[in-house]
Design a protein around this motif. Structure first.
Motif, mmCIF file in Angstrom:
data_model
loop_
_atom_site.group_PDB
_atom_site.id
_atom_site.type_symbol
_atom_site.label_atom_id
_atom_site.label_comp_id
_atom_site.label_asym_id
_atom_site.label_seq_id
_atom_site.Cartn_x
_atom_site.Cartn_y
_atom_site.Cartn_z
ATOM 1 N N LEU A 67 38.779 43.750 44.929
ATOM 2 C CA LEU A 67 37.449 44.349 44.971
ATOM 3 C C LEU A 67 37.205 45.041 46.300
ATOM 4 C CD1 LEU A 67 35.408 41.346 43.508
ATOM 5 C CD2 LEU A 67 36.176 43.373 42.268
ATOM 6 N N VAL A 68 36.543 46.187 46.251
ATOM 7 C CA VAL A 68 36.118 46.890 47.461
ATOM 8 C C VAL A 68 34.627 46.696 47.659
ATOM 9 C CG1 VAL A 68 35.900 49.134 48.596
ATOM 10 C CG2 VAL A 68 37.956 48.594 47.275
ATOM 11 N N ARG A 69 33.835 46.988 46.634
ATOM 12 C CA ARG A 69 32.389 46.771 46.690
ATOM 13 C C ARG A 69 31.832 46.805 45.275
ATOM 14 N NH1 ARG A 69 29.489 51.459 45.887
ATOM 15 N NH2 ARG A 69 30.639 53.408 46.130
ATOM 16 N N LEU A 70 30.674 46.175 45.095
ATOM 17 C CA LEU A 70 30.010 46.204 43.794
ATOM 18 C C LEU A 70 29.304 47.534 43.604
ATOM 19 C CD1 LEU A 70 28.341 42.672 43.574
ATOM 20 C CD2 LEU A 70 30.655 43.372 42.933
ATOM 21 N N THR A 71 29.207 47.980 42.363
ATOM 22 C CA THR A 71 28.443 49.177 42.041
ATOM 23 C C THR A 71 27.295 48.856 41.093
ATOM 24 O OG1 THR A 71 29.957 49.704 40.228
ATOM 25 C CG2 THR A 71 30.431 50.689 42.384
ATOM 26 N N GLY A 72 27.118 47.587 40.757
ATOM 27 C CA GLY A 72 26.041 47.172 39.866
ATOM 28 C C GLY A 72 25.955 45.659 39.841
ATOM 29 N N LYS A 135 31.945 39.241 34.790
ATOM 30 C CA LYS A 135 32.489 40.559 35.104
ATOM 31 C C LYS A 135 31.592 41.252 36.117
ATOM 32 C CE LYS A 135 34.518 41.219 30.495
ATOM 33 N NZ LYS A 135 34.550 42.076 29.285
ATOM 34 N N VAL A 136 32.184 42.127 36.915
ATOM 35 C CA VAL A 136 31.406 42.894 37.876
ATOM 36 C C VAL A 136 31.831 44.358 37.836
ATOM 37 C CG1 VAL A 136 30.926 41.011 39.479
ATOM 38 C CG2 VAL A 136 33.037 42.301 39.720
ATOM 39 N N PRO A 137 30.852 45.275 37.799
ATOM 40 C CA PRO A 137 31.200 46.687 37.978
ATOM 41 C C PRO A 137 31.479 46.919 39.459
ATOM 42 C CG PRO A 137 28.836 46.434 37.707
ATOM 43 C CD PRO A 137 29.423 45.069 37.561
#
Length: 217
Positions: A67-72, A135-137
């Motif tokens: 992961l780099v960063r969340l978008t949502g 889950k993560v966007p």
């Protein structure tokens, strides 16, 4: 292009199609280093990424994805309440005993946690059972290429710049094969494509008037 096509093209640009001067394993490593650099700097790969419970309340990406960063917002269909990203300090203000809680949670926390060097997400209150559909966007770093048939997740028109970056890397290494002048040429070509990809992402976001949430999360 496939991984096999990429390293064959790299060998051609290095004029070493017989892999006599550079070992194939070094060419593959250089391509993967460039692949990671390109994805990290351009943030061109985004996906709804599944997480699995690694230990306690810590959830890490499945497979070799990073992961780099969340978008949502994080998603889980089995939870009754909306997942709410907050900070540790906010959790403590809401409930000083949150670390000791074991019953079903009222809210969740998702700060970054380093687990063996991998960015992960941590749930404030551990549910009675593990979340199996979390889950993560997110902007991600894809798994490295290994099989000959692997295809980079970057846009197809940017596949060839991975070869430029890998060539620049190999030609800049100290030793008898070092060629800084030729390396500089490939650096310029690679950096031009990085800048173009970054510019395309910025234009895409601007044209939609969108704001990416959790930028600094």
């Amino acid at each position: 292009m496939t991984f096999a096509q990429l390293y064959a093209l790299l060998a051609g640009r290095l004029q070493d199609t017989g892999y006599a001067r550079w070992a194939l394993v070094d060419m593959k490593a250089a391509l993967n280093l460039t692949y990671e650099d390109f994805c990290a700097r351009t943030e061109c790969v985004q996906a709804l990424t599944a997480l699995t419970q690694s230990s306690g309340a810590v959830y890490t990406p499945s497979g070799s994805v990073r992961l780099v960063r969340l978008t949502g917002e994080p998603q889980s269909a089995t939870l009754r309440r909306r997942l709410c990203p907050i900070t540790a300090d906010q959790a403590f203000d809401m409930d000083p005993d949150w670390e000791a809680r074991t019953q079903d949670p009222d809210y969740y926390i998702f700060p970054w946690t380093q687990v063996s060097g991998v960015k992960s997400l941590r749930v404030v209150f551990t549910p009675a059972s593990a979340l199996t559909d979390l889950k993560v966007p997110a902007v991600i770093l894809p798994a490295q290429m290994s099989a000959d048939g692997d295809i980079p997740a970057t846009p197809p028109e940017y596949h060839d710049c991975l070869v430029d970056g890998a060539a620049a890397y190999l030609l800049s290494q100290p030793g008898r094969l070092q060629n800084l002048d030729l390396a500089a040429t490939y650096v310029w070509r690679y950096e031009s494509k990085v800048a173009a990809m970054v510019g395309m992402n910025v234009t895409s976001f601007s044209s939609r008037g969108g704001v990416v949430p959790y930028r600094n999360f």
